[in-house]
Design a protein around this motif. Structure first.
Motif, PDB file in Angstrom:
ATOM      1  N   LYS A 156      57.470  -5.636 -26.241  1.00 52.51           N
ATOM      2  CA  LYS A 156      56.978  -6.989 -26.561  1.00 52.51           C
ATOM      3  C   LYS A 156      55.988  -6.931 -27.724  1.00 52.51           C
ATOM      4  CE  LYS A 156      56.461 -11.431 -25.767  1.00 52.51           C
ATOM      5  NZ  LYS A 156      57.562 -12.375 -25.984  1.00 52.51           N
ATOM      6  N   GLU A 157      55.042  -5.981 -27.666  1.00 56.11           N
ATOM      7  CA  GLU A 157      54.041  -5.867 -28.726  1.00 56.11           C
ATOM      8  C   GLU A 157      54.674  -5.528 -30.073  1.00 56.11           C
ATOM      9  OE1 GLU A 157      50.366  -4.251 -25.903  1.00 56.11           O
ATOM     10  OE2 GLU A 157      51.137  -2.950 -27.483  1.00 56.11           O
ATOM     11  N   GLU A 158      55.655  -4.644 -30.076  1.00 62.10           N
ATOM     12  CA  GLU A 158      56.215  -4.156 -31.334  1.00 62.10           C
ATOM     13  C   GLU A 158      57.315  -5.050 -31.912  1.00 62.10           C
ATOM     14  OE1 GLU A 158      55.330   0.599 -30.822  1.00 62.10           O
ATOM     15  OE2 GLU A 158      57.404  -0.061 -30.874  1.00 62.10           O
ATOM     16  N   THR A 159      58.052  -5.755 -31.045  1.00 60.60           N
ATOM     17  CA  THR A 159      59.221  -6.495 -31.523  1.00 60.60           C
ATOM     18  C   THR A 159      59.190  -7.986 -31.236  1.00 60.60           C
ATOM     19  OG1 THR A 159      60.555  -6.295 -29.511  1.00 60.60           O
ATOM     20  CG2 THR A 159      60.624  -4.435 -31.065  1.00 60.60           C
ATOM     21  N   GLY A 160      58.359  -8.441 -30.299  1.00 68.22           N
ATOM     22  CA  GLY A 160      58.351  -9.839 -29.892  1.00 68.22           C
ATOM     23  C   GLY A 160      59.389 -10.159 -28.821  1.00 68.22           C
ATOM     24  N   LEU A 161      60.193  -9.163 -28.430  1.00 69.72           N
ATOM     25  CA  LEU A 161      61.270  -9.392 -27.460  1.00 69.72           C
ATOM     26  C   LEU A 161      60.829  -9.083 -26.029  1.00 69.72           C
ATOM     27  CD1 LEU A 161      64.213  -7.827 -29.486  1.00 69.72           C
ATOM     28  CD2 LEU A 161      63.691 -10.261 -29.188  1.00 69.72           C
ATOM     29  N   ASP A 162      61.371  -9.866 -25.099  1.00 70.85           N
ATOM     30  CA  ASP A 162      61.181  -9.609 -23.677  1.00 70.85           C
ATOM     31  C   ASP A 162      62.371  -8.791 -23.202  1.00 70.85           C
ATOM     32  OD1 ASP A 162      58.845 -11.310 -23.413  1.00 70.85           O
ATOM     33  OD2 ASP A 162      60.216 -13.002 -23.644  1.00 70.85           O
ATOM     34  N   VAL A 163      62.095  -7.734 -22.441  1.00 70.86           N
ATOM     35  CA  VAL A 163      63.180  -6.872 -21.973  1.00 70.86           C
ATOM     36  C   VAL A 163      63.077  -6.603 -20.482  1.00 70.86           C
ATOM     37  CG1 VAL A 163      63.495  -5.718 -24.201  1.00 70.86           C
ATOM     38  CG2 VAL A 163      61.913  -4.741 -22.534  1.00 70.86           C
ATOM     39  N   GLU A 164      64.204  -6.243 -19.910  1.00 69.07           N
ATOM     40  CA  GLU A 164      64.263  -5.703 -18.564  1.00 69.07           C
ATOM     41  C   GLU A 164      64.658  -4.245 -18.701  1.00 69.07           C
ATOM     42  OE1 GLU A 164      67.102  -7.914 -16.268  1.00 69.07           O
ATOM     43  OE2 GLU A 164      65.745  -9.616 -16.019  1.00 69.07           O
ATOM     44  N   ILE A 165      64.088  -3.411 -17.845  1.00 65.45           N
ATOM     45  CA  ILE A 165      64.372  -1.981 -17.864  1.00 65.45           C
ATOM     46  C   ILE A 165      65.437  -1.673 -16.829  1.00 65.45           C
ATOM     47  CG2 ILE A 165      63.341   0.308 -17.456  1.00 65.45           C
ATOM     48  CD1 ILE A 165      62.358  -1.222 -19.985  1.00 65.45           C
ATOM     49  N   ASP A 166      66.378  -0.802 -17.202  1.00 67.67           N
ATOM     50  CA  ASP A 166      67.422  -0.392 -16.266  1.00 67.67           C
ATOM     51  C   ASP A 166      67.083   0.977 -15.678  1.00 67.67           C
ATOM     52  OD1 ASP A 166      68.937  -2.753 -16.604  1.00 67.67           O
ATOM     53  OD2 ASP A 166      69.884  -1.930 -18.390  1.00 67.67           O
ATOM     54  N   GLU A 167      67.553   2.019 -16.349  1.00 73.71           N
ATOM     55  CA  GLU A 167      67.371   3.365 -15.814  1.00 73.71           C
ATOM     56  C   GLU A 167      66.867   4.305 -16.904  1.00 73.71           C
ATOM     57  OE1 GLU A 167      70.212   3.796 -12.121  1.00 73.71           O
ATOM     58  OE2 GLU A 167      71.391   3.641 -13.943  1.00 73.71           O
ATOM     59  N   VAL A 168      66.680   5.557 -16.536  1.00 72.47           N
ATOM     60  CA  VAL A 168      66.196   6.562 -17.485  1.00 72.47           C
ATOM     61  C   VAL A 168      67.368   7.078 -18.308  1.00 72.47           C
ATOM     62  CG1 VAL A 168      65.093   8.814 -17.727  1.00 72.47           C
ATOM     63  CG2 VAL A 168      64.292   7.232 -15.960  1.00 72.47           C
ATOM     64  N   PHE A 169      67.193   7.060 -19.608  1.00 73.62           N
ATOM     65  CA  PHE A 169      68.213   7.557 -20.529  1.00 73.62           C
ATOM     66  C   PHE A 169      67.955   9.031 -20.866  1.00 73.62           C
ATOM     67  CE2 PHE A 169      69.516   8.039 -25.075  1.00 73.62           C
ATOM     68  CZ  PHE A 169      70.889   8.051 -24.852  1.00 73.62           C
ATOM     69  N   THR A 170      66.738   9.342 -21.274  1.00 74.59           N
ATOM     70  CA  THR A 170      66.372  10.734 -21.558  1.00 74.59           C
ATOM     71  C   THR A 170      64.904  10.963 -21.229  1.00 74.59           C
ATOM     72  OG1 THR A 170      65.737  10.292 -23.864  1.00 74.59           O
ATOM     73  CG2 THR A 170      68.008  11.023 -23.498  1.00 74.59           C
ATOM     74  N   VAL A 171      64.572  12.221 -21.005  1.00 73.28           N
ATOM     75  CA  VAL A 171      63.189  12.686 -20.921  1.00 73.28           C
ATOM     76  C   VAL A 171      63.106  13.861 -21.879  1.00 73.28           C
ATOM     77  CG1 VAL A 171      61.392  13.691 -19.467  1.00 73.28           C
ATOM     78  CG2 VAL A 171      62.952  11.987 -18.501  1.00 73.28           C
ATOM     79  N   SER A 172      62.126  13.817 -22.776  1.00 69.93           N
ATOM     80  CA  SER A 172      61.960  14.903 -23.740  1.00 69.93           C
ATOM     81  C   SER A 172      60.469  15.115 -23.969  1.00 69.93           C
ATOM     82  CB  SER A 172      62.676  14.576 -25.058  1.00 69.93           C
ATOM     83  OG  SER A 172      62.168  13.387 -25.621  1.00 69.93           O
ATOM     84  N   GLU A 173      60.129  16.166 -24.683  1.00 71.73           N
ATOM     85  CA  GLU A 173      58.721  16.427 -24.966  1.00 71.73           C
ATOM     86  C   GLU A 173      58.575  17.086 -26.322  1.00 71.73           C
ATOM     87  OE1 GLU A 173      56.910  19.235 -22.207  1.00 71.73           O
ATOM     88  OE2 GLU A 173      58.839  20.197 -21.942  1.00 71.73           O
ATOM     89  N   ALA A 174      57.376  16.985 -26.851  1.00 75.87           N
ATOM     90  CA  ALA A 174      57.072  17.600 -28.150  1.00 75.87           C
ATOM     91  C   ALA A 174      55.577  17.842 -28.240  1.00 75.87           C
ATOM     92  CB  ALA A 174      57.517  16.682 -29.291  1.00 75.87           C
TER      93      ALA A 174
END
Length: 145
Positions: free
Chosen positions: A54-72
């Protein structure tokens, strides 16, 4: 190094061909990422993902599931970042850049190009369109007595 959790959301267009990406203003140059950002203290991953989109795009979203987990390890910031990327869908709002000091552009990008910016390894090319996910489970507050 400080541990930082980051929540991103993978949003596909209605034809499942393009991915919503944001162009972030960097110190030396700009760069594209999926919409998302750091999880605040006391905030769930899901709540952070929804708030950041919402902050970055102005869009409202619903979350489904986890797509990936990564680290750096982000050397210049001294961060060990763990990235949780969710799938989701747009449910309202209009594309609007509300923080121009951070976000330069919001765009729908071809999935193949978006995979490069989302740091999906070449051996997993096409992963975005496969929609492979695992469930996200918020276990709430747990008290062991």
């Amino acid at each position: 190094m400080k541990r930082v959790d980051v929540a991103y959301v993978l949003l596909l267009d209605e034809h499942n061909e393009k991915v919503l990406m944001v162009k972030n203003r960097g110190e030396n140059s700009s760069y594209y990422t999926l919409p998302g950002g750091a999880v605040e203290y006391g905030e769930t991953l899901e709540a952070a993902a929804i708030r950041e989109v919402k902050e970055e795009t102005g869009l409202d979203v619903e979350i489904d599931e986890v797509f990936t987990v990564s680290e750096a390890f982000i050397e210049e910031r001294g961060h060990h970042a763990v990235f949780f990327t969710f799938t989701g869908k747009v449910v309202g709002g209009e594309i609007e850049i509300s923080i121009p000091e951070e976000i330069e552009e919001v765009t729908w990008m071809e999935a193949d190009l978006a995979e490069i910016y989302a740091h999906i390894p070449s051996e997993l090319k096409g992963l975005i369109k496969k929609k492979s996910t695992i469930p996200y489970i918020n276990r709430g507050r747990v008290v062991h007595s």
